[in-house]
Scaffold this active site. Structure first.
Site, short mmCIF file in Angstrom:
data_model
loop_
_atom_site.label_atom_id
_atom_site.label_comp_id
_atom_site.label_asym_id
_atom_site.label_seq_id
_atom_site.Cartn_x
_atom_site.Cartn_y
_atom_site.Cartn_z
CG ASN A 11 -1.78 1.22 1.34
OD1 ASN A 11 -1.80 2.06 0.42
ND2 ASN A 11 -2.48 1.38 2.45
CD1 TRP A 12 3.51 0.85 -2.70
CD2 TRP A 12 3.46 1.79 -4.74
NE1 TRP A 12 4.14 0.00 -3.57
CE2 TRP A 12 4.13 0.54 -4.84
CE3 TRP A 12 3.31 2.56 -5.90
CZ2 TRP A 12 4.64 0.06 -6.04
CZ3 TRP A 12 3.83 2.06 -7.10
CH2 TRP A 12 4.49 0.83 -7.16
CE LYS A 13 -0.27 3.20 4.71
NZ LYS A 13 -0.18 3.28 6.16
CG HIS A 98 -5.94 1.86 5.00
ND1 HIS A 98 -5.44 2.87 5.80
CD2 HIS A 98 -4.95 0.93 4.91
CE1 HIS A 98 -4.21 2.55 6.17
NE2 HIS A 98 -3.89 1.38 5.63
CD GLU A 100 -3.01 5.46 6.58
OE1 GLU A 100 -3.00 5.44 5.35
OE2 GLU A 100 -2.13 4.90 7.28
CD GLU A 170 -3.50 -2.35 7.31
OE1 GLU A 170 -2.33 -2.43 6.95
OE2 GLU A 170 -4.28 -1.48 6.88
N GLY A 176 2.43 2.57 10.75
CA GLY A 176 3.39 3.66 10.56
C GLY A 176 4.08 4.10 11.84
CB SER A 216 5.15 -1.37 12.18
OG SER A 216 4.71 -0.03 12.36
N GLY A 237 2.91 -1.01 4.38
CA GLY A 237 2.94 0.41 4.04
C GLY A 237 4.37 0.84 3.77
N GLY A 238 5.01 1.41 4.79
CA GLY A 238 6.34 2.00 4.63
C GLY A 238 7.34 1.08 3.94
#
Ligand code: 13P
Length: 257
Positions: A11-13, A98, A100, A170, A176, A216, A237-238
């Site tokens: 997930n490159w957000k 998600h 966010e 999640e 993150g 994470s 993510g990251g």
């Protein structure tokens, strides 16, 4: 040991630019080789990069995913993107709910459920994201919150449609932050989710549904998370923004029994 094919999503957000998105997709495709056959790999670039990334994925088995979708087929919904627009770009999977979008943008369970419905009705696959906040965890509400989100999100879903649904657990506090749920804590939630799905859709669907962990995940902690019996890969993510790290996580999913 699980017979479920693991699934790892990147997930490159709202990150990268067009050139670096293309480079990342290139590097991931080049690095995967034949290993993709043993793991479903999904990439979720920002909307404006779907076309470019989709071209790079070409006929490769990596699935092109969107981070969001709107509920209606077309109309006066400024700024939104429909399922048919996603199909036009060869997008086959979409993230729904998600954290966010729930906690930053303010999507509620009812909207998430409508998005799940719209996506499945349009023959897309869905990754339904669920998770509790830190306050909810401290208040002992993890299972209530997570199963409530699942119950609502899957309220109109049929048994055959469940073959196109992946659940991503999640925990909001792990996203993150560098704070990962322990493998045991994550496993406990995954087992509850699977038990709920078995109860609602039958044992075969419960056993077949993939449940990813997200929050994470890194090459360092992926293997011990994926070794848990009910954790079927990760939503990253990251660490998905670096090809080496993402590929190492895919390899961990493949090699972890
Ligand atoms: P991080 O891996 O950066 O914690 O993000 C997880 C996530 O939100 C994936 O959807």
């Amino acid at each position: 040991m699980t017979s479920r094919v693991p699934v790892v999503g990147g997930n490159w957000k709202m990150n990268l630019d067009l050139a670096s998105a293309a480079e990342l997709a290139d590097d991931i495709v080049a690095g995967l080789g034949a290993s993709e056959l043993q793991c479903d790999v999904m990439l979720f670039p920002p909307f404006p990069y779907l076309h470019t990334v989709g071209k790079i994925l070409g006929h490769h088995a990596v699935l092109l995913g969107a981070q969001n979708v709107w509920t209606e087929a077309n109309g006066a919904y400024t700024g939104e993107v429909s399922t048919s627009m996603l199909h036009d770009l060869a997008t086959t999977v979409v993230l729904v709910g998600h954290s966010e979008r729930r906690h930053v943008i303010g999507e509620d369970d009812a909207l998430v459920a409508r998005k799940v419905r719209a996506a499945l009705a349009a023959d897309l696959r869905v990754v339904l994201c669920v998770g509790e906040t830190l306050d909810q965890r401290h208040a002992g509400q993890t299972e209530t919150v997570v199963l409530g989100q699942i119950r609502s999100g899957l309220s109109d879903v049929t048994v055959p449609e469940m073959a196109r649904v992946v659940i991503a657990y999640e925990p909001v506090w792990a996203i993150g932050t560098g704070a990962t749920a322990t493998p045991e804590d994550a496993q406990a939630v995954h087992a509850s989710i699977r038990a709920w799905i078995s109860d609602r859709f039958g044992a075969a669907t419960g056993a077949a549904t993939r449940i990813q962990y997200g929050g994470s995940v890194t090459p360092r902690n992926a293997a011990e998370l994926f070794a848990q019996p009910d954790i079927d890969g990760g939503l990253i993510g990251g660490a998905s923004l670096k090809a080496d790290a993402f590929l190492a996580i895919v390899r961990a999913a493949i090699s972890t029994p």
